[in-house]
Design an enzyme around this catalytic site. Structure first.
Site, mmCIF file in Angstrom:
data_model
loop_
_atom_site.group_PDB
_atom_site.id
_atom_site.type_symbol
_atom_site.label_atom_id
_atom_site.label_comp_id
_atom_site.label_asym_id
_atom_site.label_seq_id
_atom_site.Cartn_x
_atom_site.Cartn_y
_atom_site.Cartn_z
ATOM 1 N N SER A 1 66.387 66.364 130.895
ATOM 2 C CA SER A 1 66.714 66.107 129.739
ATOM 3 C C SER A 1 66.107 66.975 128.774
ATOM 4 O O SER A 1 64.730 66.846 128.847
ATOM 5 C CB SER A 1 67.746 65.766 128.921
ATOM 6 O OG SER A 1 68.050 65.983 127.572
ATOM 7 N N TYR B 1 67.898 58.088 123.098
ATOM 8 C CA TYR B 1 68.777 59.080 124.544
ATOM 9 C C TYR B 1 67.203 59.804 125.774
ATOM 10 O O TYR B 1 67.208 59.160 126.549
ATOM 11 C CB TYR B 1 69.609 59.559 124.442
ATOM 12 C CG TYR B 1 69.891 61.098 125.887
ATOM 13 C CD1 TYR B 1 70.790 60.520 126.457
ATOM 14 C CD2 TYR B 1 69.869 62.086 125.261
ATOM 15 C CE1 TYR B 1 70.956 61.667 127.787
ATOM 16 C CE2 TYR B 1 69.464 63.353 126.245
ATOM 17 C CZ TYR B 1 70.439 62.816 127.394
ATOM 18 O OH TYR B 1 70.482 63.676 128.417
ATOM 19 N N LYS C 1 65.635 59.223 129.607
ATOM 20 C CA LYS C 1 65.181 60.187 130.431
ATOM 21 C C LYS C 1 63.689 60.349 130.894
ATOM 22 O O LYS C 1 63.457 60.945 131.879
ATOM 23 C CB LYS C 1 65.963 61.633 129.717
ATOM 24 C CG LYS C 1 67.031 61.678 130.010
ATOM 25 C CD LYS C 1 67.831 61.727 130.882
ATOM 26 C CE LYS C 1 69.946 61.495 130.842
ATOM 27 N NZ LYS C 1 70.024 61.528 132.216
#
Length: 339
Positions: free
Chosen positions: A125, A150, A154
């Site tokens: 991402s 989040y 990643k």
């Protein structure tokens, strides 16, 4: 490469990628725990392609299931989508995000190593860049401190996979940092079907347009952007899926570890997206300005030059098509995959 294992393949990006893999003649095995997906997506993919998907309902943290999957199927490469993905939710549920996204990937890689399957495309991402200090974002820029769990999960996985390659250069790994996927398949048969209230902008706008939701909340209008609302690089999910096929092609060249941005290079503000969707749907979007959301950044958009050069990939579908395809999906499937 003949057989691809797609983790999270029943989800939004996964299902579109599975469709393209089948169209290109690959055999596809999907592993998905259906926590944020419906098996109906794969049924529709099969109907659209006239080809069969092998579906296994299960979790990437289930080592026994993974080992059995690799034993039963002669997998050549893995495309790894499975993961929790909502920025706001990750701030509220950090342990769940680290356990699913980081531990799940460790478990998957262990099973791959045991089976001697060392070809991997990882769904990363743009959030790994943190709060951008330079735009557009290039792959050679340092990863920052992601502003939410989040993004941190990643980035942690990227570090794990980088160290894995350094320790064993028989691995071929492509890290795809992508931006904001939107849109749906042009058939209107598969698209984004979030559980409950959407966390992402486009499905929220489309549900307001359809009357399913009353109002869009625009989180912040005081960012340092042209109209004060957040600017993002929105990419059509069909273009994004195609990027994963080009990444599989790259794996076959045994190039080691590569990192690519998948984006358009064009940023649009929230209010620009609202206007574009109104034009595409003919519906007025009722919205209100709300306080900034924790973990969000002002602007984020890609420099996609490297993917064009090395993957022979560029985004081809523009904002109008993104909105039209989203509206077609929403109109035909007002309750998502529920019948």
């Amino acid at each position: 490469m003949k057989t691809i294992l797609v983790t999270g393949g029943a989800g939004y990006i996964g299902s579109h990628t599975v469709l393209q893999l089948l169209e290109q003649g690959y055999k596809v095995v999907v592993l998905d725990n259906l926590c944020n997906a419906s098996p109906e997506s794969l049924s529709r993919v099969e109907a659209l392609t006239g080809k069969k998907v092998t579906f296994i309902e299960g979790d990437i943290r289930d080592e026994i299931l993974l080992n059995a999957t690799f034993s039963e199927h002669k997998v050549d490469a893995v495309i790894h989508f499975a993961g929790l993905k909502a920025v706001g939710e990750s701030v509220q549920m950090p342990l769940e995000y680290y356990h699913n996204n980081v531990y799940g990937t460790l478990t998957l890689c262990n099973a791959m190593r045991e089976a001697n399957v060392k070809n991997l495309v990882f769904s990363s991402s743009a959030t790994v860049y943190g709060d951008p200090t330079v735009l557009p974002l290039r792959e050679d820029l340092p990863t920052g401190t992601p502003t939410n769990p989040y993004g941190m999960s990643k980035l942690m996985v990227e570090h794990v996979l980088t160290d894995l390659y350094k320790a064993d250069n028989e691995w071929n790994i492509v890290l795809l940092r992508y931006f904001n996927p939107v849109g749906a398949h042009s058939s209107g048969r598969i698209g984004e079907d979030p559980n409950g209230i959407p966390n992402n902008l486009m499905p929220y706008i489309s549900q307001v347009a359809s009357g399913k939701l009353k109002q869009l909340s625009v989180f912040g209008d005081d960012y340092d952007t042209p109209d004060g609302t957040g600017v993002r690089d929105y990419i059509h999910v069909v273009d994004l899926a195609n990027g994963h096929l080009r990444a599989v092609d790259r794996l076959a060249l045994n190039m080691g570890l590569d990192v690519y941005n998948l984006g358009t290079g064009q940023g649009y503000s929230v209010l620009e997206m609202v206007k574009a969707f109104e034009d595409a749907s003919g519906k007025a979007i009722n919205y209100r300005i709300a306080p900034r959301r924790s973990g969000d950044v002002a602007s984020c958009y890609a420099d996609p030059t490297l993917a064009a050069k090395e993957l022979n990939w560029t985004a081809e579908l523009g904002l109008e098509t993104m909105c039209q395809d989203t509206w077609r999906w929403q109109s035909a499937n007002p309750m998502g995959y529920e019948k």
